[in-house]
Design a protein around this motif. Structure first.
Motif, PDB file in Angstrom:
ATOM      1  N   ALA A  50       0.854  -1.189   0.000  1.00 31.00           N
ATOM      2  CA  ALA A  50       0.000   0.000   0.000  1.00 31.00           C
ATOM      3  C   ALA A  50       0.884   1.231   0.000  1.00 31.00           C
ATOM      4  O   ALA A  50       1.944   1.256   0.624  1.00 31.00           O
ATOM      5  N   LEU A  51       0.436   2.258  -0.715  1.00 35.31           N
ATOM      6  CA  LEU A  51       1.211   3.494  -0.852  1.00 35.31           C
ATOM      7  C   LEU A  51       0.281   4.677  -0.634  1.00 35.31           C
ATOM      8  O   LEU A  51      -0.879   4.660  -1.050  1.00 35.31           O
ATOM      9  N   MET A  52       0.789   5.708   0.037  1.00 34.48           N
ATOM     10  CA  MET A  52      -0.008   6.910   0.228  1.00 34.48           C
ATOM     11  C   MET A  52      -0.440   7.477  -1.115  1.00 34.48           C
ATOM     12  O   MET A  52       0.347   7.553  -2.054  1.00 34.48           O
ATOM     13  N   GLU A  53      -1.680   7.904  -1.172  1.00 33.86           N
ATOM     14  CA  GLU A  53      -2.218   8.443  -2.417  1.00 33.86           C
ATOM     15  C   GLU A  53      -1.464   9.687  -2.868  1.00 33.86           C
ATOM     16  O   GLU A  53      -1.338   9.952  -4.057  1.00 33.86           O
ATOM     17  N   ARG A  54      -0.955  10.446  -1.939  1.00 35.43           N
ATOM     18  CA  ARG A  54      -0.245  11.691  -2.234  1.00 35.43           C
ATOM     19  C   ARG A  54       0.895  11.866  -1.237  1.00 35.43           C
ATOM     20  O   ARG A  54       0.961  11.159  -0.222  1.00 35.43           O
ATOM     21  N   PRO A  55       1.799  12.822  -1.482  1.00 34.00           N
ATOM     22  CA  PRO A  55       2.884  13.051  -0.522  1.00 34.00           C
ATOM     23  C   PRO A  55       2.379  13.584   0.807  1.00 34.00           C
ATOM     24  O   PRO A  55       1.282  14.146   0.904  1.00 34.00           O
ATOM     25  N   VAL A  56       3.176  13.425   1.833  1.00 42.66           N
ATOM     26  CA  VAL A  56       2.872  13.952   3.168  1.00 42.66           C
ATOM     27  C   VAL A  56       2.882  15.477   3.107  1.00 42.66           C
ATOM     28  O   VAL A  56       3.757  16.086   2.483  1.00 42.66           O
ATOM     29  N   THR A  57       1.913  16.100   3.763  1.00 40.98           N
ATOM     30  CA  THR A  57       1.791  17.554   3.742  1.00 40.98           C
ATOM     31  C   THR A  57       2.473  18.193   4.951  1.00 40.98           C
ATOM     32  O   THR A  57       2.819  17.528   5.929  1.00 40.98           O
ATOM     33  N   ASN A  58       2.623  19.524   4.870  1.00 37.50           N
ATOM     34  CA  ASN A  58       3.170  20.273   5.997  1.00 37.50           C
ATOM     35  C   ASN A  58       2.312  20.102   7.246  1.00 37.50           C
ATOM     36  O   ASN A  58       2.839  19.958   8.351  1.00 37.50           O
ATOM     37  N   ALA A  59       0.992  20.116   7.081  1.00 38.73           N
ATOM     38  CA  ALA A  59       0.103  19.984   8.236  1.00 38.73           C
ATOM     39  C   ALA A  59       0.286  18.635   8.910  1.00 38.73           C
ATOM     40  O   ALA A  59       0.318  18.543  10.145  1.00 38.73           O
ATOM     41  N   GLU A  60       0.391  17.578   8.112  1.00 36.54           N
ATOM     42  CA  GLU A  60       0.561  16.239   8.673  1.00 36.54           C
ATOM     43  C   GLU A  60       1.906  16.123   9.380  1.00 36.54           C
ATOM     44  O   GLU A  60       2.002  15.536  10.467  1.00 36.54           O
ATOM     45  N   PHE A  61       2.933  16.706   8.780  1.00 34.36           N
ATOM     46  CA  PHE A  61       4.244  16.607   9.418  1.00 34.36           C
ATOM     47  C   PHE A  61       4.305  17.483  10.668  1.00 34.36           C
ATOM     48  O   PHE A  61       4.967  17.124  11.652  1.00 34.36           O
ATOM     49  N   ALA A  62       3.597  18.602  10.666  1.00 37.73           N
ATOM     50  CA  ALA A  62       3.560  19.452  11.857  1.00 37.73           C
ATOM     51  C   ALA A  62       2.889  18.721  13.018  1.00 37.73           C
ATOM     52  O   ALA A  62       3.326  18.835  14.174  1.00 37.73           O
ATOM     53  N   ALA A  63       1.841  17.954  12.730  1.00 41.68           N
ATOM     54  CA  ALA A  63       1.189  17.172  13.780  1.00 41.68           C
ATOM     55  C   ALA A  63       2.152  16.141  14.353  1.00 41.68           C
ATOM     56  O   ALA A  63       2.186  15.897  15.570  1.00 41.68           O
ATOM     57  N   PHE A  64       2.951  15.535  13.480  1.00 42.10           N
ATOM     58  CA  PHE A  64       3.962  14.565  13.927  1.00 42.10           C
ATOM     59  C   PHE A  64       4.998  15.243  14.813  1.00 42.10           C
ATOM     60  O   PHE A  64       5.383  14.696  15.861  1.00 42.10           O
ATOM     61  N   VAL A  65       5.448  16.438  14.431  1.00 38.54           N
ATOM     62  CA  VAL A  65       6.462  17.150  15.218  1.00 38.54           C
ATOM     63  C   VAL A  65       5.910  17.543  16.577  1.00 38.54           C
ATOM     64  O   VAL A  65       6.619  17.481  17.589  1.00 38.54           O
ATOM     65  N   ARG A  66       4.644  17.919  16.624  1.00 41.30           N
ATOM     66  CA  ARG A  66       4.056  18.264  17.926  1.00 41.30           C
ATOM     67  C   ARG A  66       4.040  17.054  18.860  1.00 41.30           C
ATOM     68  O   ARG A  66       4.257  17.180  20.057  1.00 41.30           O
ATOM     69  N   ASP A  67       3.764  15.895  18.301  1.00 40.73           N
ATOM     70  CA  ASP A  67       3.729  14.670  19.108  1.00 40.73           C
ATOM     71  C   ASP A  67       5.120  14.128  19.395  1.00 40.73           C
ATOM     72  O   ASP A  67       5.309  13.330  20.324  1.00 40.73           O
ATOM     73  N   TRP A  89       9.424  26.869   7.171  1.00 42.49           N
ATOM     74  CA  TRP A  89       8.271  27.063   8.045  1.00 42.49           C
ATOM     75  C   TRP A  89       8.361  28.424   8.743  1.00 42.49           C
ATOM     76  O   TRP A  89       9.455  28.953   8.988  1.00 42.49           O
ATOM     77  N   ASP A  90       7.207  28.965   9.131  1.00 38.94           N
ATOM     78  CA  ASP A  90       7.184  30.241   9.847  1.00 38.94           C
ATOM     79  C   ASP A  90       7.734  30.096  11.263  1.00 38.94           C
ATOM     80  O   ASP A  90       8.252  31.066  11.830  1.00 38.94           O
ATOM     81  N   GLY A  91       7.580  28.915  11.839  1.00 39.84           N
ATOM     82  CA  GLY A  91       8.086  28.665  13.182  1.00 39.84           C
ATOM     83  C   GLY A  91       8.358  27.190  13.367  1.00 39.84           C
ATOM     84  O   GLY A  91       8.129  26.386  12.449  1.00 39.84           O
ATOM     85  N   ALA A  92       8.842  26.809  14.532  1.00 41.68           N
ATOM     86  CA  ALA A  92       9.194  25.411  14.779  1.00 41.68           C
ATOM     87  C   ALA A  92       8.001  24.480  14.626  1.00 41.68           C
ATOM     88  O   ALA A  92       8.168  23.298  14.300  1.00 41.68           O
ATOM     89  N   LEU A  93       6.793  24.998  14.854  1.00 44.08           N
ATOM     90  CA  LEU A  93       5.581  24.183  14.750  1.00 44.08           C
ATOM     91  C   LEU A  93       4.560  24.787  13.797  1.00 44.08           C
ATOM     92  O   LEU A  93       3.433  24.286  13.720  1.00 44.08           O
ATOM     93  N   GLU A  94       4.930  25.818  13.066  1.00 42.11           N
ATOM     94  CA  GLU A  94       3.990  26.525  12.207  1.00 42.11           C
ATOM     95  C   GLU A  94       4.443  26.482  10.755  1.00 42.11           C
ATOM     96  O   GLU A  94       5.394  27.168  10.374  1.00 42.11           O
ATOM     97  N   PRO A  95       3.776  25.681   9.912  1.00 42.88           N
ATOM     98  CA  PRO A  95       4.173  25.576   8.500  1.00 42.88           C
ATOM     99  C   PRO A  95       3.962  26.857   7.716  1.00 42.88           C
ATOM    100  O   PRO A  95       4.628  27.074   6.695  1.00 42.88           O
ATOM    101  N   GLY A  96       3.020  27.712   8.146  1.00 37.00           N
ATOM    102  CA  GLY A  96       2.753  28.932   7.410  1.00 37.00           C
ATOM    103  C   GLY A  96       1.267  29.154   7.242  1.00 37.00           C
ATOM    104  O   GLY A  96       0.436  28.340   7.649  1.00 37.00           O
ATOM    105  N   ALA A  97       0.932  30.285   6.606  1.00 35.97           N
ATOM    106  CA  ALA A  97      -0.460  30.662   6.433  1.00 35.97           C
ATOM    107  C   ALA A  97      -0.968  30.242   5.060  1.00 35.97           C
ATOM    108  O   ALA A  97      -0.242  29.654   4.253  1.00 35.97           O
ATOM    109  N   GLY A  98      -2.226  30.570   4.786  1.00 34.99           N
ATOM    110  CA  GLY A  98      -2.818  30.258   3.488  1.00 34.99           C
ATOM    111  C   GLY A  98      -2.914  28.762   3.263  1.00 34.99           C
ATOM    112  O   GLY A  98      -3.345  28.011   4.145  1.00 34.99           O
ATOM    113  N   ASP A  99      -2.492  28.320   2.078  1.00 36.96           N
ATOM    114  CA  ASP A  99      -2.560  26.897   1.769  1.00 36.96           C
ATOM    115  C   ASP A  99      -1.257  26.177   2.063  1.00 36.96           C
ATOM    116  O   ASP A  99      -1.094  25.017   1.687  1.00 36.96           O
ATOM    117  N   ALA A 100      -0.319  26.847   2.761  1.00 37.44           N
ATOM    118  CA  ALA A 100       0.971  26.217   3.072  1.00 37.44           C
ATOM    119  C   ALA A 100       0.815  24.882   3.789  1.00 37.44           C
ATOM    120  O   ALA A 100       1.540  23.928   3.487  1.00 37.44           O
TER     121      ALA A 100
END
Length: 256
Positions: A50-67, A89-100
């Motif tokens: 099984a393979l991810m349908e799309r690449p990992v996003t900034n939001a998904e990786f930010a959730a991983f970093v928080r955990d 990224w805008d910060g250590a846990l912030e990928p950025g605004a808009g669609d980032a």
């Protein structure tokens, strides 16, 4: 195709908490490898995975970093990720605004990508698995001998690497139901460092780009498939701690 979509939904339901990207089941099959090494057979047999349908996003990786705060850019050891790690990224846990947050995560090292996939009870795909899926176009599972398809991929490779990224998952799916395998970001594979080997291990990581690109050309069964050669050359030039602004990843899972 309908069966693949149904299975993708079942795999998503079975995913552990925090895994938001859907996985698509890739059927077993064989791939004629373009790499010509003594220990690489002409036909490589692949089990279903099984393979991810799309690449990992900034939001998904930010959730991983928080955990997993050890993977914050201000805490990660330099041996695991160089200084450019998540530098966009805008910060250590912030990928950025808009669609980032919905764009594919880049500036991430192999070590970090591997850790993310392990946290999803998954792994990085092997080179052969990735190339197996990447050989497909929208309707054919192996379009590598179509010169127009090759030219389309090379046209993307020829674009400036500093162009802004778009959201992940917007491109149409290929014959397996996988999106963005071409045309968005390069991607880490589990065994990236084994693509070009030298008889003398002391020569691994030789900065002589002409030497290593020439070795790659001599180790290709299909030298007309220049796009594959470029992927071999790009990944083989990296170390596991390196990051770039156009290199992301997606995860895979072995199936029973």
């Amino acid at each position: 195709m309908r069966r693949a979509v149904v299975l993708a939904g079942l795999l998503w339901i079975a995913a552990p908490p925090g895994a938001t990207a859907e996985f698509v089941e890739i059927p077993a099959g064989s791939l004629r490898s373009v790499l010509a090494y003594e220990d690489v057979p002409g036909e490589v047999r692949l089990e279903a995975f099984a393979l991810m349908e799309r690449p990992v996003t900034n939001a998904e990786f930010a959730a991983f970093v928080r955990d997993n705060p050890q993977w914050r850019r201000d805490r990660v050891p330099t041996a695991m990720a160089e200084g450019r790690y998540l530098s966009h990224w805008d910060g250590a846990l912030e990928p950025g605004a808009g669609d980032a947050p919905l764009r594919p995560v880049v500036q991430v090292s192999w070590f970090a990508a591997d850790a993310y996939c392990r946290a999803q009870e998954a792994r990085l795909p092997t080179w052969n698995e990735w190339e197996y899926v990447a050989a497909a176009d929208e309707t054919r599972r192996d379009a590598r001998h179509d010169p127009l398809w090759r030219e389309r991929i090379l046209a993307w490779y020829s674009r400036p690497s500093n162009r802004p990224l778009v959201r992940a998952g917007l491109q149409g799916a290929n014959a397996y139901g996988v999106r963005d395998i071409h045309g968005l970001v390069w991607e880490w594979t589990d065994d990236f460092s084994a693509l070009l080997m030298d008889a003398d291990d002391r020569l691994q990581g030789d900065p002589d780009a002409t030497r290593f690109c020439g070795a790659g050309a001599l180790s290709m069964r299909d030298r007309e498939n220049y796009a594959t050669l470029m992927r071999v050359a790009m990944l083989s030039s990296l170390q596991a701690s390196h990051t770039t602004g156009n290199l992301g990843f997606r995860c895979a899972r072995s199936l029973p």
